[in-house]
Design a protein around this motif. Structure first.
Motif, PDB file in Angstrom:
ATOM      1  N   PHE A  47       0.524  -0.820  -0.070  1.00  0.00           N
ATOM      2  CA  PHE A  47       0.158   0.023   0.598  1.00  0.00           C
ATOM      3  C   PHE A  47       0.729   1.568   0.099  1.00  0.00           C
ATOM      4  N   ILE A  48       1.645   1.293   0.361  1.00  0.00           N
ATOM      5  CA  ILE A  48       3.007   2.280   0.784  1.00  0.00           C
ATOM      6  C   ILE A  48       2.989   2.621  -0.611  1.00  0.00           C
ATOM      7  N   GLY A  49       4.340   1.557  -0.928  1.00  0.00           N
ATOM      8  CA  GLY A  49       4.179   2.026  -2.422  1.00  0.00           C
ATOM      9  C   GLY A  49       3.847   2.442  -3.296  1.00  0.00           C
ATOM     10  N   LEU A  50       2.649   2.224  -2.979  1.00  0.00           N
ATOM     11  CA  LEU A  50       1.961   2.320  -4.575  1.00  0.00           C
ATOM     12  C   LEU A  50       1.132   3.767  -3.661  1.00  0.00           C
ATOM     13  N   VAL A  51       0.685   4.148  -2.972  1.00  0.00           N
ATOM     14  CA  VAL A  51       0.674   5.496  -2.312  1.00  0.00           C
ATOM     15  C   VAL A  51       1.538   6.680  -3.347  1.00  0.00           C
ATOM     16  N   GLN A  52       3.387   6.015  -2.324  1.00  0.00           N
ATOM     17  CA  GLN A  52       4.342   6.806  -3.529  1.00  0.00           C
ATOM     18  C   GLN A  52       4.867   6.965  -4.751  1.00  0.00           C
ATOM     19  N   GLU A  53       4.096   5.829  -5.381  1.00  0.00           N
ATOM     20  CA  GLU A  53       4.799   5.692  -6.911  1.00  0.00           C
ATOM     21  C   GLU A  53       3.598   6.686  -7.361  1.00  0.00           C
ATOM     22  N   GLY A  54       2.222   6.858  -6.811  1.00  0.00           N
ATOM     23  CA  GLY A  54       0.917   7.825  -7.396  1.00  0.00           C
ATOM     24  C   GLY A  54       0.372   7.148  -8.357  1.00  0.00           C
ATOM     25  N   GLU A  55       0.566   5.293  -8.132  1.00  0.00           N
ATOM     26  CA  GLU A  55      -0.564   4.670  -9.179  1.00  0.00           C
ATOM     27  C   GLU A  55      -1.905   4.635  -8.487  1.00  0.00           C
ATOM     28  N   LEU A  56      -1.420   4.510  -7.203  1.00  0.00           N
ATOM     29  CA  LEU A  56      -3.256   4.269  -6.441  1.00  0.00           C
ATOM     30  C   LEU A  56      -4.262   5.695  -6.573  1.00  0.00           C
ATOM     31  N   TYR A  57      -3.378   6.500  -6.864  1.00  0.00           N
ATOM     32  CA  TYR A  57      -4.669   8.394  -7.305  1.00  0.00           C
ATOM     33  C   TYR A  57      -5.163   8.417  -9.018  1.00  0.00           C
ATOM     34  N   ARG A  58      -4.289   7.745  -9.305  1.00  0.00           N
ATOM     35  CA  ARG A  58      -4.720   7.491 -10.698  1.00  0.00           C
ATOM     36  C   ARG A  58      -5.693   6.562 -10.928  1.00  0.00           C
ATOM     37  N   ASP A  59      -5.450   4.782  -9.943  1.00  0.00           N
ATOM     38  CA  ASP A  59      -7.092   4.166 -10.190  1.00  0.00           C
ATOM     39  C   ASP A  59      -7.846   4.573  -9.244  1.00  0.00           C
ATOM     40  N   ILE A  60      -7.841   4.907  -8.089  1.00  0.00           N
ATOM     41  CA  ILE A  60      -8.831   5.925  -7.508  1.00  0.00           C
ATOM     42  C   ILE A  60      -9.487   6.868  -8.958  1.00  0.00           C
ATOM     43  N   LEU A  61      -8.697   7.744  -8.946  1.00  0.00           N
ATOM     44  CA  LEU A  61      -9.994   8.667 -10.262  1.00  0.00           C
ATOM     45  C   LEU A  61     -10.298   8.414 -11.290  1.00  0.00           C
ATOM     46  N   THR A  62      -9.805   6.590 -11.795  1.00  0.00           N
ATOM     47  CA  THR A  62     -10.771   6.296 -12.801  1.00  0.00           C
ATOM     48  C   THR A  62     -11.461   5.694 -12.805  1.00  0.00           C
TER      49      THR A  62
END
Ligand SMILES: Nc1ncnc2c1ncn2[C@@H]1O[C@H](COP(=O)(O)OP(=O)(O)O)[C@@H](O)[C@H]1O
Ligand SMILES: [Mg+2]
Lengths: 259, 253
Positions: A47-62
């Motif tokens: 989870f922390i890795g995903l947050v740091q990479e910023g990929e999670l935000y893009r998934d959430i926004l999609t």
């Protein structure tokens, strides 16, 4: 309020969560097969890795994008239909059999047609979410209008509010708002469940639901679990935010809001 | 002048039963007269008031105000319902402005008028409260202000103080009399309290039990302001009670 004090008041709840996490971690270590049950620590670091990479935000926004399209359309369509059915008996009789025929079809069964009609894009995903959300909105709007207290309509009548359009807009609609809010809330819950399924069909290579399958294919179950938790958290946040808006702003006039 | 002529009304239930609610009602009211209706429950008082309000159609007969036939609800008649009827989503002030909004009175002006009427019922401080924040007596005060804000010629009230405690009730009666004396409206008031009728009315109309007919009309010749405890008031109460008592006995038999 001071945070320490707030936490102390929640001792039982916090202990419960901590215990669940500890049991999970121990179980994962005993089983010791990452594919069957990833440990809490591996999920947390994923989870922390995903947050740091910023990929999670893009998934959430999609995912939110599909959600907003679907729910927005469901509100725009559901409230007027529910209103007309709730207020005009003949419209109710004409529309009700059609609705009762379509309503039992599970939203996911619409996916093939959604892709056929809209193409493999966000509108197809939005359409499936729309199908899931629109019926609770129609039905609760309908109920709200049906239950308009007669004395309020008659009070309006003797105060010069006699045309149907005026009665609907000034009396029945505000009176139905709590019920409509409930409909939207239920619709959002159903709609969010449809997000995951709608994304399976690859309308995009981002999105919370899509990523579950993507990481599943790669056997990264810690990632799968991370996305599952994020899905749940977002659902919770949407629900809390909506309830807050309703209570503080939309239905301030109610004594105890029960949406 | 409000004239009620040959009113008959039958309700049809879904099972096909018929309830004769009102039978051949005739009554004339002078302008600015205060008339109370009293009678056993279920005798059709509410039905008659609703017909006058235009919320219900009689099977036969006609209601006229100054010779004009009543066809539906209108702003020449205000109504206060027995149950609480304020719009819960509107503040007290905006409840009172409702009919002015319908008449398209500009906002500043209608709020001005509403505030004046709110003052009349002593609730200026509650202008921005919502109905659920008010007590029962306060709700009915606001309902009265809302009903008179248009200055209707006729004010119809259906047991408006039935659900408030005795002390509040006395105060509300006094306030109502003040409004009535100030604006001089024709007032039709349903009550089940003989005491209330004798304190308020110029005339008291006693109804028979079902089907509702007018049994007797009492003229209350007491000077105003009235004294609830005077010997004369007591005499009126007694004759009203005995007239009513016969009816209530009929219901029980
Ligand atoms: N909408 C209705 N449908 C059928 N019966 C009704 C309806 N409204 C009133 N009634 C009947 O008509 C009679 C008179 O009612 P109402 O005018 O409310 O009496 P009151 O106000 O004197 O107590 C009662 O027997 C009541 O049951
Ligand atoms: Mg009644």
């Amino acid at each position: 309020m001071d945070i320490g004090q707030g936490l102390r008041k929640r001792t039982i709840e916090l202990t419960s969560i901590a215990t669940a996490i500890v049991i999970w971690e121990i179980a994962a270590r005993i089983i010791d097969i990452k594919y069957i049950l990833p440990s809490f620590t591996s999920v947390a670091s994923a989870f922390i890795g995903l947050v740091q990479e910023g990929e999670l935000y893009r998934d959430i926004l999609t995912s939110l994008n599909y959600f907003v399209i679907g729910i927005g359309l469901a509100i725009l369509v559901g409230i007027p239909i529910g209103t007309l059915m709730g207020w005009f008996k003949s419209i109710d009789r004409a529309v009700d059999p059609i609705i009762e025929m379509i309503r039992p079809i599970p939203p996911l069964a619409w996916i093939t047609f959604a892709i056929l009609w809209f193409g493999l894009n966000k509108y197809a995903a939005g359409f499936v979410i729309f199908i899931g959300a629109v019926f609770p909105i129609i039905i609760n709007t309908y109920t709200g209008f049906k239950n308009t207290p007669r004395v309020l309509v008659e009070s309006g009548n003797v105060l010069g509010c006699v045309r149907n359009i005026d009665i609907i807009y000034r009396i029945a609609l505000p009176s139905a708002l709590p019920s409509i809010a409930t409909g939207i809330r239920v619709g959002m819950g159903v709609g969010w469940m449809c997000v995951v399924a709608a994304e399976l069909f690859g309308v995009s290579t981002y999105g919370l639901g899509w990523k579950i399958w993507h990481w599943n294919d790669l056997h990264h179950m810690d990632m799968v679990l991370t996305y599952m938790f994020v899905l749940g958290m977002i659902a919770l946040m949407i629900d809390r935010l909506f309830r807050h808006l309703v209570q503080e702003w939309w239905l301030k006039w109610q004594s105890g809001v029960v949406v | 002048m409000l004239s009620i002529k040959n009113i008959n009304k039958t309700y049809h239930s879904e099972e096909g039963d018929e309830v004769l609610a009102l039978s051949d009602i005739n009554l004339e009211m002078k302008d600015k007269e205060f008339v109370c209706f009293i009678g056993p429950s279920g005798c059709g008082k509410t039905t008659l008031l609703r017909i006058i309000a235009g919320l219900e159609k009689p099977d036969s007969g006609a209601i006229t105000i100054h010779g004009e036939h009543i066809k539906g609800p209108g702003l020449d008649r205000g109504m206060v319902f027995q149950e609480y009827s304020l719009f819960p989503w509107r503040t007290v002030l905006n409840n009172i402005t409702f009919s002015l909004e319908m008449k398209k009175v500009p906002k500043v002006q209608r709020e001005d008028i509403a505030r004046r009427h709110l003052e009349l019922v002593g609730l200026s401080k509650f202008a921005d409260s919502y109905p659920h924040e008010l007590s029962g007596g306060m709700k009915q005060r606001v309902a009265i202000a809302r009903a008179v804000v248009n200055d209707p010629k006729v004010l119809l009230m259906d047991e408006p103080f039935g659900a408030v405690d005795a002390q509040t009730r006395n105060r509300l009666q006094q306030e109502l009399l003040n409004i009535w004396e100030r604006d001089k409206k024709t007032l039709l008031f349903i009550t089940h309290s003989v005491d209330e009728a004798v304190y308020l009315a110029d005339r008291v109309v006693v109804f028979t039990s079902r089907p509702g007919r007018i049994k007797e009309i009492f003229k209350i010749d007491l000077p105003r302001p009235r004294d609830r405890t005077s010997i004369d008031a007591n005499r009126y109460r007694e004759s009203l009670l005995s007239s009513l008592g016969a009816e209530i006995k009929n219901v029980n038999d």
